[in-house]
Design a protein around this motif. Structure first.
Motif, PDB file in Angstrom:
ATOM      1  N   VAL A   7       0.844  -1.199   0.000  1.00  0.00           N
ATOM      2  CA  VAL A   7       0.000   0.000   0.000  1.00  0.00           C
ATOM      3  C   VAL A   7       0.882   1.253   0.000  1.00  0.00           C
ATOM      4  O   VAL A   7       0.627   2.228  -0.702  1.00  0.00           O
ATOM      5  CB  VAL A   7      -0.951   0.024   1.218  1.00  0.00           C
ATOM      6  CG1 VAL A   7      -1.682   1.357   1.295  1.00  0.00           C
ATOM      7  CG2 VAL A   7      -1.952  -1.127   1.136  1.00  0.00           C
ATOM      8  N   THR A  21       2.213   1.918  -3.296  1.00  0.00           N
ATOM      9  CA  THR A  21       1.146   2.441  -4.140  1.00  0.00           C
ATOM     10  C   THR A  21       0.930   3.933  -3.871  1.00  0.00           C
ATOM     11  O   THR A  21       0.758   4.729  -4.796  1.00  0.00           O
ATOM     12  CB  THR A  21      -0.171   1.675  -3.880  1.00  0.00           C
ATOM     13  OG1 THR A  21       0.087   0.277  -3.975  1.00  0.00           O
ATOM     14  CG2 THR A  21      -1.239   2.088  -4.876  1.00  0.00           C
ATOM     15  N   MET A  22       0.948   4.296  -2.589  1.00  0.00           N
ATOM     16  CA  MET A  22       0.807   5.704  -2.239  1.00  0.00           C
ATOM     17  C   MET A  22       1.890   6.549  -2.908  1.00  0.00           C
ATOM     18  O   MET A  22       1.628   7.620  -3.442  1.00  0.00           O
ATOM     19  CB  MET A  22       0.941   5.880  -0.711  1.00  0.00           C
ATOM     20  CG  MET A  22      -0.275   5.456   0.079  1.00  0.00           C
ATOM     21  SD  MET A  22       0.101   5.656   1.852  1.00  0.00           S
ATOM     22  CE  MET A  22      -1.551   5.468   2.538  1.00  0.00           C
ATOM     23  N   ALA A  72       3.628   5.722  -5.603  1.00  0.00           N
ATOM     24  CA  ALA A  72       3.434   5.688  -7.048  1.00  0.00           C
ATOM     25  C   ALA A  72       2.307   6.616  -7.487  1.00  0.00           C
ATOM     26  O   ALA A  72       2.322   7.156  -8.593  1.00  0.00           O
ATOM     27  CB  ALA A  72       3.140   4.253  -7.500  1.00  0.00           C
ATOM     28  N   ALA A  73       1.322   6.833  -6.588  1.00  0.00           N
ATOM     29  CA  ALA A  73       0.198   7.703  -6.932  1.00  0.00           C
ATOM     30  C   ALA A  73       0.453   9.144  -6.483  1.00  0.00           C
ATOM     31  O   ALA A  73      -0.468   9.965  -6.503  1.00  0.00           O
ATOM     32  CB  ALA A  73      -1.082   7.163  -6.304  1.00  0.00           C
ATOM     33  N   ASP A  74       1.680   9.430  -6.048  1.00  0.00           N
ATOM     34  CA  ASP A  74       2.017  10.761  -5.524  1.00  0.00           C
ATOM     35  C   ASP A  74       1.093  11.167  -4.383  1.00  0.00           C
ATOM     36  O   ASP A  74       0.773  12.339  -4.204  1.00  0.00           O
ATOM     37  CB  ASP A  74       1.916  11.833  -6.623  1.00  0.00           C
ATOM     38  CG  ASP A  74       3.093  11.755  -7.561  1.00  0.00           C
ATOM     39  OD1 ASP A  74       4.163  11.310  -7.115  1.00  0.00           O
ATOM     40  OD2 ASP A  74       2.924  12.111  -8.744  1.00  0.00           O
ATOM     41  N   TYR A  75       0.658  10.172  -3.619  1.00  0.00           N
ATOM     42  CA  TYR A  75      -0.284  10.462  -2.534  1.00  0.00           C
ATOM     43  C   TYR A  75       0.468  10.810  -1.264  1.00  0.00           C
ATOM     44  O   TYR A  75      -0.034  11.500  -0.396  1.00  0.00           O
ATOM     45  CB  TYR A  75      -1.149   9.230  -2.291  1.00  0.00           C
ATOM     46  CG  TYR A  75      -2.197   9.396  -1.218  1.00  0.00           C
ATOM     47  CD1 TYR A  75      -3.351  10.141  -1.455  1.00  0.00           C
ATOM     48  CD2 TYR A  75      -2.029   8.805   0.030  1.00  0.00           C
ATOM     49  CE1 TYR A  75      -4.314  10.287  -0.477  1.00  0.00           C
ATOM     50  CE2 TYR A  75      -2.985   8.934   1.011  1.00  0.00           C
ATOM     51  CZ  TYR A  75      -4.136   9.681   0.756  1.00  0.00           C
ATOM     52  OH  TYR A  75      -5.089   9.815   1.726  1.00  0.00           O
ATOM     53  N   PHE A 130      -4.198  -4.167  -4.696  1.00  0.00           N
ATOM     54  CA  PHE A 130      -3.141  -3.162  -4.640  1.00  0.00           C
ATOM     55  C   PHE A 130      -1.949  -3.535  -5.517  1.00  0.00           C
ATOM     56  O   PHE A 130      -1.310  -2.681  -6.120  1.00  0.00           O
ATOM     57  CB  PHE A 130      -2.698  -2.920  -3.189  1.00  0.00           C
ATOM     58  CG  PHE A 130      -3.540  -1.866  -2.512  1.00  0.00           C
ATOM     59  CD1 PHE A 130      -3.253  -0.515  -2.688  1.00  0.00           C
ATOM     60  CD2 PHE A 130      -4.635  -2.218  -1.744  1.00  0.00           C
ATOM     61  CE1 PHE A 130      -4.043   0.456  -2.101  1.00  0.00           C
ATOM     62  CE2 PHE A 130      -5.430  -1.254  -1.149  1.00  0.00           C
ATOM     63  CZ  PHE A 130      -5.130   0.096  -1.332  1.00  0.00           C
ATOM     64  N   ILE A 174      -2.946  -2.506  -8.952  1.00  0.00           N
ATOM     65  CA  ILE A 174      -2.892  -1.056  -9.081  1.00  0.00           C
ATOM     66  C   ILE A 174      -1.445  -0.583  -9.211  1.00  0.00           C
ATOM     67  O   ILE A 174      -1.088   0.230 -10.071  1.00  0.00           O
ATOM     68  CB  ILE A 174      -3.548  -0.372  -7.850  1.00  0.00           C
ATOM     69  CG1 ILE A 174      -5.067  -0.611  -7.853  1.00  0.00           C
ATOM     70  CG2 ILE A 174      -3.242   1.119  -7.839  1.00  0.00           C
ATOM     71  CD1 ILE A 174      -5.755  -0.172  -6.573  1.00  0.00           C
ATOM     72  N   ARG A 229      -0.014  -1.234 -12.532  1.00  0.00           N
ATOM     73  CA  ARG A 229      -0.497  -0.274 -13.533  1.00  0.00           C
ATOM     74  C   ARG A 229       0.146   1.094 -13.363  1.00  0.00           C
ATOM     75  O   ARG A 229       0.494   1.760 -14.340  1.00  0.00           O
ATOM     76  CB  ARG A 229      -2.031  -0.129 -13.399  1.00  0.00           C
ATOM     77  CG  ARG A 229      -2.819  -1.278 -13.994  1.00  0.00           C
ATOM     78  CD  ARG A 229      -2.650  -1.348 -15.517  1.00  0.00           C
ATOM     79  NE  ARG A 229      -3.001  -0.072 -16.143  1.00  0.00           N
ATOM     80  CZ  ARG A 229      -4.167   0.168 -16.735  1.00  0.00           C
ATOM     81  NH1 ARG A 229      -5.061  -0.786 -16.808  1.00  0.00           N
ATOM     82  NH2 ARG A 229      -4.397   1.341 -17.269  1.00  0.00           N
ATOM     83  N   LEU A 230       0.292   1.531 -12.119  1.00  0.00           N
ATOM     84  CA  LEU A 230       0.847   2.863 -11.877  1.00  0.00           C
ATOM     85  C   LEU A 230       2.322   2.933 -12.247  1.00  0.00           C
ATOM     86  O   LEU A 230       2.822   3.959 -12.682  1.00  0.00           O
ATOM     87  CB  LEU A 230       0.682   3.254 -10.405  1.00  0.00           C
ATOM     88  CG  LEU A 230      -0.742   3.612  -9.947  1.00  0.00           C
ATOM     89  CD1 LEU A 230      -0.748   3.856  -8.440  1.00  0.00           C
ATOM     90  CD2 LEU A 230      -1.273   4.835 -10.695  1.00  0.00           C
TER      91      LEU A 230
END
Lengths: 236, 236
Positions: free
Chosen positions: B184, B187-188, B190-193, B227, B230, B233-234
């Motif tokens: 996770v 992923t954060m 990678a999503a620039d979160y 995740f 995701i 993909r990211l």
């Protein structure tokens, strides 16, 4: 609280500490072995209690004024001559005695062998801590802590019976779970995770999953924020 | 039973003794200070248990395999970030977890200051021993004895009561939650979160969140799968 002939001052200090932890005050020590027991370093936060403890020569003197005297010990090595009470049941007896204006004395024997048959003859009952039959003998400070916890927790339990508060906020409302499910589902699609034929089943499972997890509203906002961000990145 | 950085080997021995008294067996010690802790004289009747205890470098390793991790401590000096359970209520939770095939880890911090905020972020809940507000700090060996007494006495009490089984599978183990947290987190990023400056705080919050949600192993596999997809993909 009465300790009969404790040998190690560190144990006496540990007893004092446990008493302070659970809100008990009066300590009596019968015929201790060591001279300077009142200065035991282990009485962390209970120095005053230990300093105010009384020393007596005999158990009879120590329990003077007590209307209920409870000796402690294991049944492993003895055939009890008085009523035996398992520790979890002691609280009720103590409470009843206090309610009718009595005073209760809890008596612990020396480290090595516990209370003698004669010591116990001054006790109304024998309290048994339910320990494993293979290793029943407890450290003195630990045995005292366990007994006082049981007595203190019991009275606390009774006081607050009604109010059982959970440390979590309220769970998120149904419509909020649906909102989150919708965003997660769009994310699944955007990530090619959910083939068309599986979409109904996945939606169903997702709903079940979110309810099993039971997020609070705050948790839900956090998860929603992450998925919105992911979705925005995937759909860009 | 997990002890985090205990300083005094005598306390470790006392913990082993209390475990033997109440029929518990598996002890893990995280980053102990002293070298020869396994020979502590205070482990009366628990020498074998202490000898079989495992030493790990980190708390994460120590709780691997546990599906419910309960940290202990007082609320006197901290604002808890996880669910707080009073010791008298712990037994029921532990039992429910065991009934559904889970494994429970009970974690105690170092003598001086207890578990840190980070230690606690690996715990599903914080167990509070109801002590006197004026002297909440307990000796380590005594605190352990009190907790194990409560758990052992309770299961003895309940063995006869009707079993209430929940329809969930066992909760995911500690190391699985870590695995998910790692994915996770990636992923954060990678999503620039998750901006760099917030990463430590986010990681901490994420650990807390996953333990609040308490997914089963099946749930966890499902979430992990999503995740990973995701992330793939990211990062493409």
């Amino acid at each position: 609280m009465v300790l009969v002939s404790p040998r190690n001052p560190l144990n006496i200090g540990a007893v004092a500490r446990a008493m302070a932890n659970f809100g008990f005050e009066r300590l009596k020590v019968v015929a201790p072995f060591a001279a300077h027991w009142q200065e035991a370093r282990s009485a962390v936060g209970a120095e005053a209690l230990l300093g105010a403890a009384a020393e007596t020569a005999t158990l009879v003197e120590a329990v003077a004024g007590c209307t209920l005297v409870a000796g402690t010990g294991t049944l492993a090595y003895r055939k009890p001559e008085q009523r035996v009470v398992s520790l979890p049941d002691l609280g009720e007896l103590v409470e009843r005695e206090m309610e009718r204006g009595g005073r209760v004395g809890l008596v612990f024997g020396p480290e090595k062998h516990g209370l003698t048959r004669e010591d116990l003859s001054y006790c109304h009952l024998l309290v048994e801590i339910p320990t494993d039959a293979r290793q029943p003998s407890m450290n003195l400070g630990q045995a005292v802590a366990v007994c006082l916890y049981e007595l203190a927790a019991r009275s606390a339990r009774d006081r607050t019976e009604a109010a059982s508060v959970e440390g979590r906020g309220p769970a998120a409302a149904a419509e909020r779970l649906e909102l989150l499910a919708g965003v997660v589902e769009r994310t699944m699609v955007a990530a090619d995770y959910s083939p068309k034929t599986m979409r109904g089943a996945n939606r169903h499972d997702l709903r079940l999953l979110l309810r099993r997890l039971g997020p609070t509203e705050r948790d839900l906002r956090r998860i929603l924020g992450l998925f919105r961000r992911i979705l925005w990145r995937l759909e860009r």
